[in-house]
Design an enzyme around this catalytic site. Structure first.
Site, mmCIF file in Angstrom:
data_model
loop_
_atom_site.group_PDB
_atom_site.id
_atom_site.type_symbol
_atom_site.label_atom_id
_atom_site.label_comp_id
_atom_site.label_asym_id
_atom_site.label_seq_id
_atom_site.Cartn_x
_atom_site.Cartn_y
_atom_site.Cartn_z
ATOM 1 N N GLY A 263 48.076 41.298 26.591
ATOM 2 C CA GLY A 263 46.641 41.504 26.781
ATOM 3 C C GLY A 263 45.829 41.173 25.546
ATOM 4 N N GLY A 265 43.154 41.769 22.360
ATOM 5 C CA GLY A 265 42.971 42.765 21.306
ATOM 6 C C GLY A 265 43.984 42.643 20.193
ATOM 7 N N GLU A 288 47.228 35.381 30.272
ATOM 8 C CA GLU A 288 45.844 35.150 30.656
ATOM 9 C C GLU A 288 45.110 34.540 29.467
ATOM 10 O OE1 GLU A 288 43.988 38.724 32.589
ATOM 11 O OE2 GLU A 288 43.046 38.736 30.639
ATOM 12 N N ASN A 378 35.307 47.734 27.397
ATOM 13 C CA ASN A 378 35.248 46.314 27.768
ATOM 14 C C ASN A 378 35.374 46.111 29.278
ATOM 15 O OD1 ASN A 378 35.216 45.644 25.024
ATOM 16 N ND2 ASN A 378 37.451 45.662 24.931
ATOM 17 N N GLY A 382 42.438 41.790 33.073
ATOM 18 C CA GLY A 382 43.589 41.444 33.903
ATOM 19 C C GLY A 382 44.694 42.474 33.832
#
Ligand code: COA
Length: 497
Positions: A263, A265, A288, A378, A382
Site C-alpha cells: 500500500g 505511505g 496498485e 486519506n 485499494g
C-alpha cells in the site's frame, strides 16, 4: 514535437488553451479526471477551472483514480469547486474541507467506481479530462504515469479533454495495458493469469470525434514525500521478513514468495525496501502504486516484474528512473485500477497484501482511515480490495503515534475499514501476530503479547481480562471500549491517568 505526440492529424485543430478547455466544464457536471496517487493527473485544466471558479463560482462532482498531485485537490477545494469528491484523496487542504462537512467525500474501494458508473448506479461522467503522452494515429489516448480510472472515464463520458504533457517521456508509450471487463451478467473471465499477462491495448480506445479539446502542458508530476526507513520501520520489515522466511521453511511457498502488493505511505514502502537485504529473490509485484521501493528492488536484482496502476516516486527516484525507463519497461505494466485491484485477479494470483493501519484492536479489526473515529485521513483506497481477496492479508503500523500519546492497538477500533475476517497478520516494530486459524479470544492474547507497545500492554491486558469475565465470543466492556479515544480527546493522551 506536437505532431509526434498528436499523430491523428485532424485532432491538431482541437488544440486550445486551458481556459478554453475549462470553459467546457459547467456548473453541476460530473467530471472524471486522470490521476492516481499524485501521478498522471491532468494539470492545466483543473487549475484553469479553479481560477475561473474564483471569478464565477461553480460546483462539480470530481471523480479521479485516486489522489491528485501538484496541490490540485487543495486548489480546487480552496476555490470551492468541489461539491463531491470520489473515490480517494490525500491532501491536507481537501481533508480539512471534508472534515468541515464542506465537501461530500465518497470513500470507495478503488476497484468499484467504474463498475458503478458503467451500470448507472451513480451519476454519469459528463466530461473526462485525461493526461496523455500521445494520441495515436487512430486517435487512441496513451496515458502517462498512471492509468487509474482514465480509460473508463474516457470511454463512458460524452466528451473528452486530453492534456498532452510534453514533460512526460515519450518512452512511456507501450507501458500500459488497457483491458475493460465485458458487461455483466455474461462477463468473461479477466484473462490476467500472471503479473506479466498483457491482455489489452497500449492505449485508451475512443472515437476521435469525442476528443473535443486538447491542451498542451509541461508540468511535472509531484514527487512523493516518502520518509526514509527509520528504526521502527526497519524493525517492522525485519519482523515481517522473519515471518515470511518461516513460511518458506514450512514449505508453504518458495523464496520467490507469492506476488506482492504494498500500500501507499512511508511504512509500506519501508517494508518493501527491507526485502533488499532478505534472502528472497525473483519476486513479483501485482500492486496498485509502484513506489521507490519497487525500483530499489529492481536495481538490487530482487524483483523480476511489477504490475501496477501508477508510478509515484520521490524526486530523486524520478531523476533516476525516467531517463532509464526503456530498461525497466520490459519488467513493468500499468493497468486500469479496476484490473490492478480486481477481486477476481487478486484471488487468482494469490497475493501477499501489505497495507497500513492507523490503529487495530485486540481482535484484529483495522482502522485505516478515520482519526479518532471521525476525521478522515486519506480514504480506504485499494486496501479493502486487496485485504479481502488476497492469499494473505497483512497490516503494518508503528505501535504508537504522536510521541507515544496514541497507542495504535486499542480495545476497540473507533472506525472499521477491515474487519477481523479480512486480517491475517498484524505487524508492529514490537512483533508480529499470526491470526490465521485463531478464534477471537486467542487472537486477543497473541495481539496483546506480540504487537502492543510496552507502555500500553498492561492496560490492554487488564481490559481484556475484565472483558473476558463478562463472557461472549468477542468479549468487550462496551462502556469502556472507546475510553482510550475519549482520554486522547480530553487529556491529549491515551496513557493511563
Ligand atoms: N491515530 C491518529 N493518528 C495516527 C495514528 C492513530 N492511531 N497512527 C498514525 N497516525 C498519524 C501519524 O502520526 C502521521 O501523522 P503526521 O502526518 O501528522 O505525521 C500520519 O498518521 C501518517 O502516519 P505514518 O506513520 O506516517 O504512516 P503512513 O505514511 O504509512 O500512512 C496511512 C499511514 C494509514 C495514513 C496510509 O497508509 C493510508 O492512507 N492508508 C489507507 C489507504 C491504503 O491503505 N491504501 C492502500 C492501497 S494503495
Amino acid at each position: 514535437m506536437l505532431r509526434e505526440r498528436i499523430r491523428h492529424r485532424p485532432l491538431l485543430d482541437r488544440v486550445v488553451t486551458a481556459d478554453e478547455a475549462a470553459a467546457l466544464i459547467k456548473d453541476g457536471m460530473t467530471v472524471g479526471m486522470s490521476g492516481f496517487t499524485r501521478a498522471g493527473e491532468a494539470k492545466a485544466v483543473p487549475l484553469a477551472l479553479a481560477e475561473r471558479a474564483r471569478r464565477d463560482p461553480l460546483k462539480i462532482t470530481l471523480m479521479t483514480g485516486a489522489s491528485l498531485g501538484n496541490d490540485l485537490d487543495k486548489t480546487l477545494a480552496e476555490a470551492h469547486v468541489l461539491a463531491r469528491r470520489i473515490p480517494f484523496q490525500s491532501d491536507p487542504g481537501l481533508r480539512k474541507a471534508i472534515n468541515a462537512g464542506e465537501v461530500m467525500f465518497i470513500d470507495q474501494h478503488l476497484s468499484e467506481t467504474v463498475e458503478q458508473l458503467r451500470t448507472n448506479q451513480i451519476p454519469p461522467v459528463d466530461i473526462a479530462v485525461v493526461e496523455a503522452v500521445a494520441i495515436t494515429e487512430q486517435g487512441g489516448i496513451v496515458p502517462t504515469t498512471s492509468v487509474g480510472n482514465s480509460a473508463s472515464f474516457a470511454i463512458l463520458a460524452d466528451k473528452v479533454i486530453v492534456e498532452i504533457n510534453l514533460s512526460q517521456p515519450a518512452t512511456l508509450e507501450g507501458l500500459h495495458d488497457i483491458y475493460i471487463p465485458t458487461r455483466r451478467p455474461a462477463r468473461m473471465p479477466i484473462p490476467v493469469v500472471t503479473p506479466e499477462s498483457r491482455v489489452g491495448l497500449p492505449f485508451i480506445p475512443v472515437p476521435p470525434e469525442k476528443i473535443v479539446a486538447i491542451v498542451v502542458s509541461e508540468k511535472h508530476d509531484s514527487s512523493a514525500t516518502i520518509l526514509p526507513p527509520d528504526d521502527d520501520t526497519r524493525a517492522i520489515a525485519g519482523n515481517l521478513t522473519d515471518f515470511l522466511l518461516n513460511e518458506v521453511k514450512q514449505g508453504r511457498m518458495g523464496y520467490e514468495l507469492q506476488p506482492l502488493q504494498a500500500g501507499i505511505g512511508t511504512i509500506a514502502n519501508a517494508v518493501l525496501h527491507g526485502f533488499i537485504d532478505s534472502p528472497f529473490h525473483d519476486l513479483k509485484m501485482y500492486s496498485e502504486v509502484l513506489q521507490d521501493s519497487t525500483f530499489e528492488l529492481f536495481d538490487a536484482g530482487k524483483l523480476g516484474f511489477a504490475s501496477g496502476s501508477s508510478i509515484t516516486l520521490s524526486a530523486e527516484m524520478y531523476r533516476k528512473v525516467l531517463p532509464r525507463l526503456v530498461e525497466y519497461k520490459h519488467h513493468l505494466i500499468l493497468r486500469p485500477q479496476e484490473i490492478s485491484n480486481h477481486p477476481e485477479v487478486i484471488r487468482r494470483l494469490g497475493l501477499i497484501c501489505i497495507n497500513t493501519a492507523l490503529e487495530f484492536d485486540i481482535y484484529g479489526n483495522v482502522n485505516s482511515t478515520h482519526v479518532g473515529g471521525t476525521h478522515m485521513m486519506n480514504g480506504i483506497g485499494g486496501s479493502g480490495d486487496f485485504a479481502r481477496n488476497g492469499y494473505m492479508s497483512i497490516f503494518v503500523t508503528k505501535s504508537i503515534a504522536k510521541s507515544g500519546a496514541i497507542s495504535s492497538v486499542v480495545p476497540m477500533v473507533s472506525h472499521v475499514d477491515h474487519t477481523e475476517h479480512d486480517v491475517d497478520i498484524l505487524v508492529t516494530e514490537v512483533g508480529l501476530a499470526d491470526l490465521r486459524g485463531l478464534a477471537p479470544r486467542e487472537r486477543a492474547q497473541v495481539i496483546i503479547a506480540n504487537c502492543v507497545h510496552p507502555d500500553y500492554r498492561d492496560a490492554l491486558r487488564d481490559y481484556y481480562v475484565r472483558a473476558s469475565r463478562r463472557g461472549g465470543h468477542t468479549p468487550h466492556i462496551l462502556e469502556e471500549a472507546f475510553s482510550w479515544h475519549v482520554a486522547l480527546r480530553e487529556r491529549g493522551t491515551m496513557r493511563p491517568a
